[in-house]
Design a protein around this motif. Structure first.
Motif, PDB file in Angstrom:
ATOM      1  N   ARG A  15      48.072   3.823 -35.215  1.00 37.63           N
ATOM      2  CA  ARG A  15      49.422   3.391 -35.233  1.00 37.63           C
ATOM      3  C   ARG A  15      50.382   4.241 -35.726  1.00 37.63           C
ATOM      4  O   ARG A  15      51.607   3.676 -36.190  1.00 37.63           O
ATOM      5  CB  ARG A  15      49.458   2.046 -35.708  1.00 37.63           C
ATOM      6  CG  ARG A  15      48.845   0.885 -34.844  1.00 37.63           C
ATOM      7  CD  ARG A  15      49.292   0.582 -33.426  1.00 37.63           C
ATOM      8  NE  ARG A  15      50.671   0.202 -33.344  1.00 37.63           N
ATOM      9  CZ  ARG A  15      51.003  -0.912 -33.309  1.00 37.63           C
ATOM     10  NH1 ARG A  15      50.077  -1.869 -33.277  1.00 37.63           N
ATOM     11  NH2 ARG A  15      52.409  -1.163 -33.079  1.00 37.63           N
ATOM     12  N   ALA A  16      50.073   5.539 -36.290  1.00 31.57           N
ATOM     13  CA  ALA A  16      51.073   6.069 -36.962  1.00 31.57           C
ATOM     14  C   ALA A  16      52.222   6.907 -36.169  1.00 31.57           C
ATOM     15  O   ALA A  16      51.988   6.563 -34.689  1.00 31.57           O
ATOM     16  CB  ALA A  16      50.032   7.616 -37.385  1.00 31.57           C
ATOM     17  N   CYS A  17      53.022   7.336 -36.254  1.00 29.22           N
ATOM     18  CA  CYS A  17      54.218   7.869 -35.673  1.00 29.22           C
ATOM     19  C   CYS A  17      53.997   8.838 -34.518  1.00 29.22           C
ATOM     20  O   CYS A  17      53.221   9.633 -34.555  1.00 29.22           O
ATOM     21  CB  CYS A  17      55.209   8.545 -36.610  1.00 29.22           C
ATOM     22  SG  CYS A  17      56.633   8.969 -35.470  1.00 29.22           S
ATOM     23  N   ILE A  18      54.337   8.314 -33.360  1.00 25.82           N
ATOM     24  CA  ILE A  18      53.857   9.003 -31.874  1.00 25.82           C
ATOM     25  C   ILE A  18      54.911  10.306 -32.017  1.00 25.82           C
ATOM     26  O   ILE A  18      54.758  11.229 -31.388  1.00 25.82           O
ATOM     27  CB  ILE A  18      53.828   8.299 -30.852  1.00 25.82           C
ATOM     28  CG1 ILE A  18      53.201   9.044 -29.401  1.00 25.82           C
ATOM     29  CG2 ILE A  18      55.410   7.861 -30.510  1.00 25.82           C
ATOM     30  CD1 ILE A  18      52.894   7.811 -28.548  1.00 25.82           C
ATOM     31  N   GLY A  19      55.959   9.963 -32.601  1.00 30.57           N
ATOM     32  CA  GLY A  19      57.295  11.098 -32.502  1.00 30.57           C
ATOM     33  C   GLY A  19      57.074  12.134 -33.775  1.00 30.57           C
ATOM     34  O   GLY A  19      58.189  12.905 -33.510  1.00 30.57           O
ATOM     35  N   ARG A  20      55.997  12.169 -34.318  1.00 29.50           N
ATOM     36  CA  ARG A  20      56.164  13.332 -35.291  1.00 29.50           C
ATOM     37  C   ARG A  20      56.456  14.596 -34.826  1.00 29.50           C
ATOM     38  O   ARG A  20      57.363  15.192 -35.605  1.00 29.50           O
ATOM     39  CB  ARG A  20      54.701  13.251 -35.814  1.00 29.50           C
ATOM     40  CG  ARG A  20      54.511  14.153 -37.279  1.00 29.50           C
ATOM     41  CD  ARG A  20      53.377  13.658 -38.036  1.00 29.50           C
ATOM     42  NE  ARG A  20      53.373  14.654 -39.088  1.00 29.50           N
ATOM     43  CZ  ARG A  20      52.249  15.674 -39.192  1.00 29.50           C
ATOM     44  NH1 ARG A  20      51.570  15.657 -37.860  1.00 29.50           N
ATOM     45  NH2 ARG A  20      52.097  16.604 -40.032  1.00 29.50           N
ATOM     46  N   GLY A  50      52.902  21.005 -25.383  1.00 26.23           N
ATOM     47  CA  GLY A  50      53.591  21.287 -24.094  1.00 26.23           C
ATOM     48  C   GLY A  50      55.018  20.590 -23.835  1.00 26.23           C
ATOM     49  O   GLY A  50      55.871  21.118 -23.074  1.00 26.23           O
ATOM     50  N   ALA A  51      54.782  19.465 -24.226  1.00 28.86           N
ATOM     51  CA  ALA A  51      55.985  18.384 -23.677  1.00 28.86           C
ATOM     52  C   ALA A  51      57.178  18.834 -24.905  1.00 28.86           C
ATOM     53  O   ALA A  51      58.227  19.154 -24.085  1.00 28.86           O
ATOM     54  CB  ALA A  51      55.734  17.112 -24.203  1.00 28.86           C
ATOM     55  N   MET A  52      56.885  19.282 -26.134  1.00 28.68           N
ATOM     56  CA  MET A  52      57.999  19.694 -26.928  1.00 28.68           C
ATOM     57  C   MET A  52      58.621  20.763 -26.399  1.00 28.68           C
ATOM     58  O   MET A  52      59.956  20.993 -26.376  1.00 28.68           O
ATOM     59  CB  MET A  52      57.620  20.074 -28.289  1.00 28.68           C
ATOM     60  CG  MET A  52      56.910  18.832 -29.030  1.00 28.68           C
ATOM     61  SD  MET A  52      58.005  17.311 -29.077  1.00 28.68           S
ATOM     62  CE  MET A  52      56.737  16.228 -28.436  1.00 28.68           C
ATOM     63  N   ARG A  53      57.760  22.048 -25.790  1.00 25.52           N
ATOM     64  CA  ARG A  53      58.425  23.062 -25.090  1.00 25.52           C
ATOM     65  C   ARG A  53      59.149  22.845 -24.187  1.00 25.52           C
ATOM     66  O   ARG A  53      60.216  23.403 -24.002  1.00 25.52           O
ATOM     67  CB  ARG A  53      56.909  23.948 -24.828  1.00 25.52           C
ATOM     68  CG  ARG A  53      57.426  25.116 -24.067  1.00 25.52           C
ATOM     69  CD  ARG A  53      56.110  26.086 -23.464  1.00 25.52           C
ATOM     70  NE  ARG A  53      55.059  25.939 -24.545  1.00 25.52           N
ATOM     71  CZ  ARG A  53      55.052  27.047 -25.197  1.00 25.52           C
ATOM     72  NH1 ARG A  53      55.683  27.855 -25.369  1.00 25.52           N
ATOM     73  NH2 ARG A  53      53.772  26.748 -26.160  1.00 25.52           N
ATOM     74  N   GLY A  54      58.873  21.702 -23.371  1.00 25.02           N
ATOM     75  CA  GLY A  54      59.918  21.225 -22.219  1.00 25.02           C
ATOM     76  C   GLY A  54      61.406  20.730 -22.858  1.00 25.02           C
ATOM     77  O   GLY A  54      62.009  20.835 -22.013  1.00 25.02           O
ATOM     78  N   GLY A  97      53.815  12.588 -23.560  1.00 20.94           N
ATOM     79  CA  GLY A  97      54.980  12.811 -23.715  1.00 20.94           C
ATOM     80  C   GLY A  97      55.393  13.610 -25.020  1.00 20.94           C
ATOM     81  O   GLY A  97      56.508  13.819 -25.556  1.00 20.94           O
ATOM     82  N   PHE A  98      54.375  13.703 -25.816  1.00 25.86           N
ATOM     83  CA  PHE A  98      54.645  14.221 -27.431  1.00 25.86           C
ATOM     84  C   PHE A  98      53.541  15.257 -27.692  1.00 25.86           C
ATOM     85  O   PHE A  98      53.391  15.592 -28.634  1.00 25.86           O
ATOM     86  CB  PHE A  98      54.308  12.966 -28.328  1.00 25.86           C
ATOM     87  CG  PHE A  98      55.423  12.025 -28.132  1.00 25.86           C
ATOM     88  CD1 PHE A  98      56.805  12.386 -28.732  1.00 25.86           C
ATOM     89  CD2 PHE A  98      55.536  11.044 -27.315  1.00 25.86           C
ATOM     90  CE1 PHE A  98      57.643  11.497 -28.683  1.00 25.86           C
ATOM     91  CE2 PHE A  98      56.475  10.132 -27.137  1.00 25.86           C
ATOM     92  CZ  PHE A  98      57.574  10.301 -27.919  1.00 25.86           C
ATOM     93  N   THR A  99      52.914  15.894 -26.580  1.00 26.00           N
ATOM     94  CA  THR A  99      52.178  17.038 -26.825  1.00 26.00           C
ATOM     95  C   THR A  99      53.013  18.314 -27.110  1.00 26.00           C
ATOM     96  O   THR A  99      54.213  18.445 -26.878  1.00 26.00           O
ATOM     97  CB  THR A  99      51.497  17.508 -25.691  1.00 26.00           C
ATOM     98  OG1 THR A  99      52.139  17.745 -24.581  1.00 26.00           O
ATOM     99  CG2 THR A  99      50.321  16.218 -25.023  1.00 26.00           C
ATOM    100  N   LEU A 124      60.039  10.927 -20.853  1.00 26.74           N
ATOM    101  CA  LEU A 124      59.367   9.485 -21.303  1.00 26.74           C
ATOM    102  C   LEU A 124      59.759   8.664 -20.280  1.00 26.74           C
ATOM    103  O   LEU A 124      58.563   8.033 -19.879  1.00 26.74           O
ATOM    104  CB  LEU A 124      59.919   9.107 -22.578  1.00 26.74           C
ATOM    105  CG  LEU A 124      59.887  10.065 -23.965  1.00 26.74           C
ATOM    106  CD1 LEU A 124      60.187   9.342 -25.095  1.00 26.74           C
ATOM    107  CD2 LEU A 124      58.201  10.412 -23.995  1.00 26.74           C
ATOM    108  N   LEU A 125      60.763   8.505 -19.776  1.00 26.41           N
ATOM    109  CA  LEU A 125      60.860   7.705 -18.764  1.00 26.41           C
ATOM    110  C   LEU A 125      60.184   7.832 -17.477  1.00 26.41           C
ATOM    111  O   LEU A 125      59.598   6.997 -16.829  1.00 26.41           O
ATOM    112  CB  LEU A 125      62.459   7.439 -18.494  1.00 26.41           C
ATOM    113  CG  LEU A 125      62.860   6.510 -17.368  1.00 26.41           C
ATOM    114  CD1 LEU A 125      62.442   5.196 -17.780  1.00 26.41           C
ATOM    115  CD2 LEU A 125      64.609   6.467 -17.242  1.00 26.41           C
ATOM    116  N   GLY A 126      60.266   9.077 -17.196  1.00 25.47           N
ATOM    117  CA  GLY A 126      59.405   9.608 -15.930  1.00 25.47           C
ATOM    118  C   GLY A 126      57.906   9.059 -15.962  1.00 25.47           C
ATOM    119  O   GLY A 126      57.436   8.609 -15.054  1.00 25.47           O
ATOM    120  N   LEU A 127      57.380   9.469 -17.233  1.00 27.63           N
ATOM    121  CA  LEU A 127      55.913   9.230 -17.713  1.00 27.63           C
ATOM    122  C   LEU A 127      55.781   7.702 -17.401  1.00 27.63           C
ATOM    123  O   LEU A 127      54.802   7.417 -16.631  1.00 27.63           O
ATOM    124  CB  LEU A 127      55.757   9.344 -18.930  1.00 27.63           C
ATOM    125  CG  LEU A 127      55.308  10.833 -19.231  1.00 27.63           C
ATOM    126  CD1 LEU A 127      55.094  11.115 -20.606  1.00 27.63           C
ATOM    127  CD2 LEU A 127      54.216  11.606 -18.496  1.00 27.63           C
TER     128      LEU A 127
END
Ligand code: MNH
Length: 459
Positions: A406-411, A124-128, A120-122, A245-248
């Motif tokens: 454990r760094a930020c997943i949402g960077r 490609g996901a950002m593009r979406g 959810g944070f690749t 994210l919820l879908g995943l």
């Protein structure tokens, strides 16, 4: 004569060789001139001049602060150190439970959820997510177009909360349409405030006077759970799925109900406060440095051209706007500290023994002002993040998003969202701040400018 054993809290480091502030009082510790409303800025002030490592004592707890780049880089070695839940984070377990941010390293749900959510944070996901981010930004623009003075931190918070709600979970708080806060937002802020305050209150005071606050906290938590469960039920009703994210999480089958609820609450909180503060600080510095704002705007005009709204790629190409954001996060890293514990007995900086399980706190605003790494550390200069200057610096001395697994997943999410918003606002408005405003930094879970207003003027 041997010095008496230091009074350390469980898990703290042997501090005999580490400097501490001058006015340490018996029993209470390093509290002269401090306020429970500004623990980070107090630590910055007390730690200045004490070098790359120092301690502060709060009653019977003595915390080791790391304030230098070299030690921060050493702590980034994942073979020797790992994330630790500092007391200020541990109090949030009541809200985030075993969600990603507050999970203990040993909880299997951390890895399970991490693996489910990383896709959810690749890029490609950002593009979406891009189109939805553009839509939410347009709401902000509609508000600013109405004219007049705006409360920057409040508007950035609305923008980022609405973005993570819609992008992550298909849920709108309709924050731009409301005149008062959404009940979920009140419950979220109320529970955060309570959890953090409890951290500073004596158990006896709490037992005597805390009943109503405690009850309110329970109600807030119940409300958060209710809203999230409703969102989950609605999605299940639509047959689950969806690429957000919820879908995943729903599709993976790897996470239990309670954990999914904890993740949603975690993302709604972690996914907006920090980005909101980062945007607000960036806008503050842009309003104070017209030459920087001019250059950033020229870049937006050149890269976006006449396009009504930018394409995904056109956001990533705003290199200078990105540097403005990086530099704002250097001076005011909105998640200002993280804790690291030793995986096994080791020696930090060649001098300070740290036993397995003991931990230290990385105080980012001082690390990011380490004069060994950052010339004229107090000056705002986005060109510090020009590629050649980044390459000339040692690794792991700039850590606004934490470190290691454990760094930020949402960077990337935060960077795309914030760069898009800054580009949009720069292109459309002159950012006029009151000339009398002096930056005041409010501390809650995160840092943000307090009382900072702008009067945006259409160009
Ligand atoms: Mn974020 C962890 C800073 C935006 C979700 N975030 C962290 C950590 C820092 C951090 C520092 C590590 C804390 C620690 O070591 O204890 N985060 C930021 C900053 C911004 C930010 C400065 C914006 C600017 N974070 C976001 C966004 C999201 C998000 C946006 C979600 C969409 N962050 C998280 C989560 C974690 C985290 C989830 C915990 C990751 C983990 O431990 O697996």
């Amino acid at each position: 004569m041997a010095r008496p054993a230091p009074t350390t809290g469980a898990g703290a480091v042997d501090t005999t060789a580490i400097p501490h502030p001058r006015w340490r009082l018996p029993v209470v510790g390093d509290v002269v001139g401090t306020s429970r409303r500004t623990p980070v800025q107090d630590s910055m002030r007390l730690g200045r001049g004490l070098g790359p490592i120092f301690t502060r004592k709060f009653l019977d707890l003595e915390i080791v602060f790391v304030a230098g780049g070299a030690l921060t880089a050493e702590l980034a070695d994942e073979t020797r150190f790992a994330k630790h839940l500092a007391p200020g984070v541990e109090v949030l377990r009541g809200i985030g439970g075993d969600g990603l941010f507050t999970a203990y390293n040993h909880e299997p749900n951390w890895r399970a959820a991490h693996d489910v959510l990383v896709p959810g944070f690749t890029r490609g996901a950002m593009r979406g997510y891009h189109r939805t981010m553009v839509e939410v930004t347009a709401r902000l623009v509609a508000k600013w177009d109405r004219g007049g003075e705006v409360d920057v931190s409040a508007d950035m918070t609305t923008l980022t909360l609405e973005t993570i709600g819609r992008v992550g979970f298909g849920y709108s708080f309709e924050s731009f349409e409301r005149s008062t806060a959404h009940p979920f937002v009140s419950a979220m802020l109320g529970s955060l405030r309570y959890a953090q305050r409890r951290n500073f209150t004596f158990p006896l005071v709490r037992a005597l006077f805390g009943g109503r606050a405690e009850e309110r906290y329970r109600r807030d938590l119940a409300h958060l759970a209710e809203v999230v469960d409703e969102v989950v039920r609605a999605r299940r009703g639509e047959g689950g799925g969806g690429s957000d994210l919820l879908g995943l999480m729903l599709d993976s089958g790897a996470l239990d109900e309670v954990n999914i609820r904890n993740q949603v609450i975690t993302f709604l909180i972690a996914g907006h406060e920090t980005t909101s503060g980062a945007l607000s600080f960036a806008l503050h510095y842009l309003s104070r440095h017209p030459e920087v704002a001019e250059r950033a705007r020229a870049e937006v005009d050149a890269v976006w051209g006449a396009a009504e709204v930018p394409e995904f790629e056109q956001v990533a190409r705003l290199r200078y706007v990105r540097r403005v954001l990086d530099e704002a996060l250097r001076l005011w890293p909105t998640a200002p500290a993280y804790a690291r514990e030793a995986r096994h007995d080791t020696v930090l900086g060649g001098r300070y023994p740290v036993e397995a399980g003991q931990w230290v706190l990385v105080l980012l605003p001082l690390v990011h002002r380490d004069p060994e790494v950052w010339p004229s550390p107090e000056s705002f200069d986005p060109d510090r993040f020009a590629p050649d200057r980044v390459r000339a610096r040692p690794a792991h001395v700039y850590k606004p998003f934490g470190t290691g697994e454990r760094a930020c997943i949402g960077r990337q999410f935060a960077i795309h969202e914030a760069t898009l918003a800054l580009g949009t606002l720069l292109r459309r408005y002159d950012l006029v701040a009151s000339p009398d405003y002096r930056l005041r930094v409010a501390e809650a879970l995160t840092l943000k400018p307090e009382g900072f207003t702008l009067t945006p003027r259409r160009r």
